[in-house]
Design an enzyme around this catalytic site. Structure first.
Site, PDB file in Angstrom:
ATOM      1  N   ASP A   1      32.557  44.161  50.433  1.00 31.38           N
ATOM      2  CA  ASP A   1      33.684  45.107  50.426  1.00 31.38           C
ATOM      3  C   ASP A   1      33.519  46.254  51.426  1.00 31.38           C
ATOM      4  OD1 ASP A   1      34.878  43.723  48.332  1.00 31.38           O
ATOM      5  OD2 ASP A   1      34.044  45.027  46.787  1.00 31.38           O
TER       6      ASP A   1
ATOM      7  N   LYS B   1      39.102  51.243  45.953  1.00 30.49           N
ATOM      8  CA  LYS B   1      40.056  50.154  46.247  1.00 30.49           C
ATOM      9  C   LYS B   1      40.449  49.427  44.977  1.00 30.49           C
ATOM     10  CE  LYS B   1      37.269  46.389  45.583  1.00 30.49           C
ATOM     11  NZ  LYS B   1      37.398  45.596  44.378  1.00 30.49           N
TER      12      LYS B   1
HETATM   13  O1  C5P Z   1      28.586  41.313  48.886  1.00 35.34           O
HETATM   14  P1  C5P Z   1      28.119  42.035  47.688  1.00 35.34           P
HETATM   15  O2  C5P Z   1      26.660  42.412  47.777  1.00 35.34           O
HETATM   16  O3  C5P Z   1      28.972  43.187  47.308  1.00 35.34           O
HETATM   17  O4  C5P Z   1      28.243  41.001  46.496  1.00 35.34           O
HETATM   18  C1  C5P Z   1      27.635  41.227  45.240  1.00 35.34           C
HETATM   19  C2  C5P Z   1      27.576  39.903  44.486  1.00 35.34           C
HETATM   20  O5  C5P Z   1      28.898  39.483  44.127  1.00 35.34           O
HETATM   21  C3  C5P Z   1      26.990  38.736  45.276  1.00 35.34           C
HETATM   22  O6  C5P Z   1      25.590  38.702  45.168  1.00 35.34           O
HETATM   23  C4  C5P Z   1      27.651  37.548  44.595  1.00 35.34           C
HETATM   24  O7  C5P Z   1      26.976  37.237  43.382  1.00 35.34           O
HETATM   25  C5  C5P Z   1      29.020  38.081  44.232  1.00 35.34           C
HETATM   26  N1  C5P Z   1      30.044  37.741  45.236  1.00 35.34           N
HETATM   27  C6  C5P Z   1      30.482  36.444  45.344  1.00 35.34           C
HETATM   28  N2  C5P Z   1      31.429  36.123  46.283  1.00 35.34           N
HETATM   29  C7  C5P Z   1      31.948  37.062  47.090  1.00 35.34           C
HETATM   30  C8  C5P Z   1      31.527  38.398  46.987  1.00 35.34           C
HETATM   31  C9  C5P Z   1      30.565  38.723  46.050  1.00 35.34           C
HETATM   32  O8  C5P Z   1      30.023  35.560  44.598  1.00 35.34           O
HETATM   33  N3  C5P Z   1      32.874  36.709  47.984  1.00 35.34           N
END
Ligand code: C5P
Length: 299
Positions: A139, A11
């Site tokens: 995502d 993406k």
């Molecule tokens: O959700 P995911 O595990 O992919 O997110 C990885 C990291 O990216 C989170 O631990 C956070 O630090 C950051 N993040 C964020 N805000 C979001 C998505 C991700 O701060 N909306």
């Protein structure tokens, strides 16, 4: 059934507005995701224990092959809600750059959910799959839906929008950026002043997508994570500068980076642009969007 194959796309974020951080450490987002036809291919086979192997034309050394991999976590999450006692041997063939801001790991997780559901015959609904996906990562729900979606909340609350095709040149970088580090660098750059999020993407962006107007879309691409990604990896500025020199309609850092993506006018322009990067010694991928979300191959 003894073996299932699922493809899932990479993406890009056509717009990525990052708002304030919540108490769990996540940032409130308004984004427009678009899936591109750079595919991960995951195969799951019946096996007595979980295992994972990975191949691909991308740098593979930083990929965990144990319980830390989202593929195994996705399968365990599906096992938990379905009560299914089986396991699976997974193989992923990767085309999406690793740690590059194109959500390859999330694509693998979405593919694994679909694969074990089919392998085990557990018939999870799309709503159940989306719930599991949002527990796995911000995502992952998008990777199930694919095409073009507005993402709100952590990026997991989706609303589909129409888009005609667009043509891109993707320039992966020989380094990885950690997503949490890119977000925390944004916080540092901003101090206490996170701007309020727009309530919706710009109408000009939605109109450009609907009409397939690459020149208009080029004016609307925005990424709040570009500044921290450039702070952490200043060398990507020269890649963006190459895109300008080579005549890309626009260039941007993809998601949390460091992959850079360049918008072309059409397939011919895309080929010229890709040749230009290639002649400068860059490894490039050609991609078009929007692409389907994670889906099973029947053969
Ligand atoms: O959700 P995911 O595990 O992919 O997110 C990885 C990291 O990216 C989170 O631990 C956070 O630090 C950051 N993040 C964020 N805000 C979001 C998505 C991700 O701060 N909306």
């Amino acid at each position: 059934m003894t073996s299932v194959t699922v493809k899932a796309p990479g993406k890009i974020n056509l717009a990525l507005h990052v708002g304030p951080k919540d108490s769990a450490g996540y940032h409130d987002l308004l984004t427009v995701f678009q899936a591109v036809n750079v595919w991960e291919t995951l195969t799951a086979e019946d096996a007595p224990e979980f295992s994972l192997t990975v191949t691909g034309d991308v740098v593979l050394d930083e990929i965990p092959l144990d319980e830390n991999n989202l593929v195994i976590q996705a399968a365990r999450a599906a096992q938990r809600v379905t009560g299914h006692g089986g396991a699976a041997a997974f193989h992923v063939d990767k085309k999406v750059p690793v740690g590059g801001g194109m959500a390859g790991g999330s694509a693998d997780a979405a593919a694994a959910l679909i694969a074990v559901d089919a392998l085990w015959g557990t018939n999870l609904s799309q709503v159940q799959l989306l719930e599991l996906a949002s527990e796995l990562g911000s995502d992952v729900p998008f990777m199930l839906e694919g095409y073009t979606q507005i993402g709100r909340g952590r990026g997991h609350l989706l609303e589909g929008v129409e888009s005609l095709p667009f043509f891109w040149v993707v320039v992966p970088q020989p380094l990885h950026l950690s997503t949490p580090l890119v977000y925390s660098t944004l916080d540092e750059l901003r101090g206490d002043s996170a701007p309020a999020l727009p309530t919706a993407p710009s109408q000009a962006l939605l109109d450009a997508l609907f009409a397939g107007e690459a020149h208009a879309l080029a004016q609307e691409l925005v990424n709040d994570l570009a500044a921290p990604a450039l702070t952490l990896a200043p060398q990507i500025q020269s890649v963006l500068d190459s895109g300008t020199r080579l005549g890309a309609l626009a260039g941007m850092v993809s998601g949390s980076g460091p992959t850079c993506v360049f918008l072309a006018e059409d397939a011919d322009h895309q080929a010229r642009l890709a040749d230009g990067f290639d002649a400068e010694g860059h490894y490039v991928l050609r991609a078009s969007s929007p692409a389907r979300g994670a889906h099973r191959l029947r053969r």
